[in-house]
Design a protein around this motif. Sequence first.
Motif, PDB file in Angstrom:
ATOM      1  N   VAL A   6       0.863  -1.176   0.000  1.00 33.43           N
ATOM      2  CA  VAL A   6       0.000   0.000   0.000  1.00 33.43           C
ATOM      3  C   VAL A   6       0.899   1.225   0.000  1.00 33.43           C
ATOM      4  CG1 VAL A   6      -1.782   1.300   1.211  1.00 33.43           C
ATOM      5  CG2 VAL A   6      -1.825  -1.206   1.238  1.00 33.43           C
ATOM      6  N   ASN A   7       0.818   1.994  -1.071  1.00 27.10           N
ATOM      7  CA  ASN A   7       1.677   3.174  -1.238  1.00 27.10           C
ATOM      8  C   ASN A   7       3.159   2.817  -1.058  1.00 27.10           C
ATOM      9  OD1 ASN A   7      -0.609   4.808  -1.662  1.00 27.10           O
ATOM     10  ND2 ASN A   7      -0.876   5.054   0.543  1.00 27.10           N
ATOM     11  N   GLN A   9       4.500   0.434   0.669  1.00 22.95           N
ATOM     12  CA  GLN A   9       4.859  -0.191   1.936  1.00 22.95           C
ATOM     13  C   GLN A   9       4.335  -1.624   1.988  1.00 22.95           C
ATOM     14  OE1 GLN A   9       6.919   1.414   4.151  1.00 22.95           O
ATOM     15  NE2 GLN A   9       6.947   2.903   2.461  1.00 22.95           N
ATOM     16  N   ASP A  18     -11.350   4.921   3.837  1.00 21.18           N
ATOM     17  CA  ASP A  18     -10.948   5.061   2.440  1.00 21.18           C
ATOM     18  C   ASP A  18     -12.178   5.030   1.529  1.00 21.18           C
ATOM     19  OD1 ASP A  18      -8.439   4.757   0.498  1.00 21.18           O
ATOM     20  OD2 ASP A  18     -10.074   3.513  -0.270  1.00 21.18           O
ATOM     21  N   TRP A  59      -3.820  11.281 -11.904  1.00 26.59           N
ATOM     22  CA  TRP A  59      -2.864  10.265 -11.468  1.00 26.59           C
ATOM     23  C   TRP A  59      -1.937   9.916 -12.611  1.00 26.59           C
ATOM     24  CZ3 TRP A  59      -1.695   5.385 -13.269  1.00 26.59           C
ATOM     25  CH2 TRP A  59      -0.849   4.619 -12.454  1.00 26.59           C
ATOM     26  N   LEU A  65       6.594   3.552  -8.152  1.00 29.25           N
ATOM     27  CA  LEU A  65       5.610   2.519  -8.453  1.00 29.25           C
ATOM     28  C   LEU A  65       6.133   1.593  -9.549  1.00 29.25           C
ATOM     29  CD1 LEU A  65       2.769   1.267  -8.185  1.00 29.25           C
ATOM     30  CD2 LEU A  65       2.006   2.904  -9.933  1.00 29.25           C
ATOM     31  N   LEU A  85      -6.207   1.754  -7.612  1.00 29.83           N
ATOM     32  CA  LEU A  85      -6.120   3.159  -7.206  1.00 29.83           C
ATOM     33  C   LEU A  85      -7.402   3.553  -6.501  1.00 29.83           C
ATOM     34  CD1 LEU A  85      -4.790   4.734 -10.536  1.00 29.83           C
ATOM     35  CD2 LEU A  85      -3.446   3.819  -8.640  1.00 29.83           C
ATOM     36  N   GLY A  88      -8.793   7.633  -1.864  1.00 26.62           N
ATOM     37  CA  GLY A  88      -8.276   7.804  -0.514  1.00 26.62           C
ATOM     38  C   GLY A  88      -9.326   8.274   0.463  1.00 26.62           C
ATOM     39  N   SER A 102      -4.389  12.387  -1.313  1.00 25.80           N
ATOM     40  CA  SER A 102      -4.719  11.188  -0.531  1.00 25.80           C
ATOM     41  C   SER A 102      -4.903   9.949  -1.390  1.00 25.80           C
ATOM     42  CB  SER A 102      -6.005  11.434   0.278  1.00 25.80           C
ATOM     43  OG  SER A 102      -7.097  11.696  -0.582  1.00 25.80           O
ATOM     44  N   ASN A 104      -4.535   6.525  -2.940  1.00 23.10           N
ATOM     45  CA  ASN A 104      -3.844   5.326  -2.487  1.00 23.10           C
ATOM     46  C   ASN A 104      -3.558   4.404  -3.664  1.00 23.10           C
ATOM     47  OD1 ASN A 104      -3.600   5.721   0.347  1.00 23.10           O
ATOM     48  ND2 ASN A 104      -5.775   5.257   0.609  1.00 23.10           N
ATOM     49  N   GLU A 105      -2.371   3.821  -3.659  1.00 22.03           N
ATOM     50  CA  GLU A 105      -1.966   2.835  -4.658  1.00 22.03           C
ATOM     51  C   GLU A 105      -1.759   1.491  -3.954  1.00 22.03           C
ATOM     52  OE1 GLU A 105       0.668   5.921  -7.444  1.00 22.03           O
ATOM     53  OE2 GLU A 105       1.644   4.408  -6.185  1.00 22.03           O
TER      54      GLU A 105
END
Length: 272
Positions: A6-7, A9, A18, A59, A65, A85, A88, A102, A104-105
């Motif tokens: 996630v992002n 991490q 979300d 985006w 990424l 995607l 967020g 915000s 999120n990937e």
Amino acid sequence: MSTIWVNGQPDATINPLDRGLAYGDGLFATMRVNKSEIQFVESHFLRLTQGAKRLGFDWQPSQSLRALMLECAQQNPQSCLKVLLSRGVGGRGYTPPNSNQSINEVVSVHPFPDVYQSWQSQGLSLQSSDVLLARQPRLAGIKHCNRLEQVLIKSVPLADGYDDWLVLDSKRNIIESSMANLFFETEVGIETPKLAYAGVAGMMREQVIYQLLEMNLTVSITEMNLSNLSNVKHAFMTNSLLGVVDINLIDQHILQKAPFTSLLRERLNLTL
């Protein structure tokens, strides 16, 4: 190696507020990794970028990424790679936030389905679903995260001998299968359903259309219904994972394998 990020991490979590979770406010792409190469990755990125714009947020794929996805492909040389995607966190109400900060990937790696190889060699059969797709031109074509219609479709067991669902819209036009785009060969050439009001315009659908044209075959995008199946000689389905698969049977309509699908797979490097 982790199988979800996630992002960037590994094994991170999504905020319960979300918007992708709350409203399906996002979109996704599923990519085939073949011999550590992400097939058609730039075309997938372009569809994600265009889909995000249609949903109202900006985006672009970052270098970080891209690097993460490349690492995933190298560690999982024959797999499925999914990029999701979400807009967020943006509060309780439907109104989206003004900022893109915000977004999120979510990147995840999945095993490649074994059944796809046998489908490529043997073909498959489709059964018409009673669940009809709503017509919404503002969302048509996008692979957005609200896939409740597909959940309802797949919740019903198929009859014996069938492999997937043929899906119609609320005007009973043929749109797609539950997981792939459709092509039909008739006396006038190759036809693929019009997706201006419902359905997903898959990346592989676009690649196949270009390749068919390069093979000097006539391709048209048209409205079709079940009565048109009596004029169909050959049919096949496409998505980014299974590639190109012949359709042997649609309800009670028996079809023959198209003479050019093997060449399509060869030219697009889709053979499993």
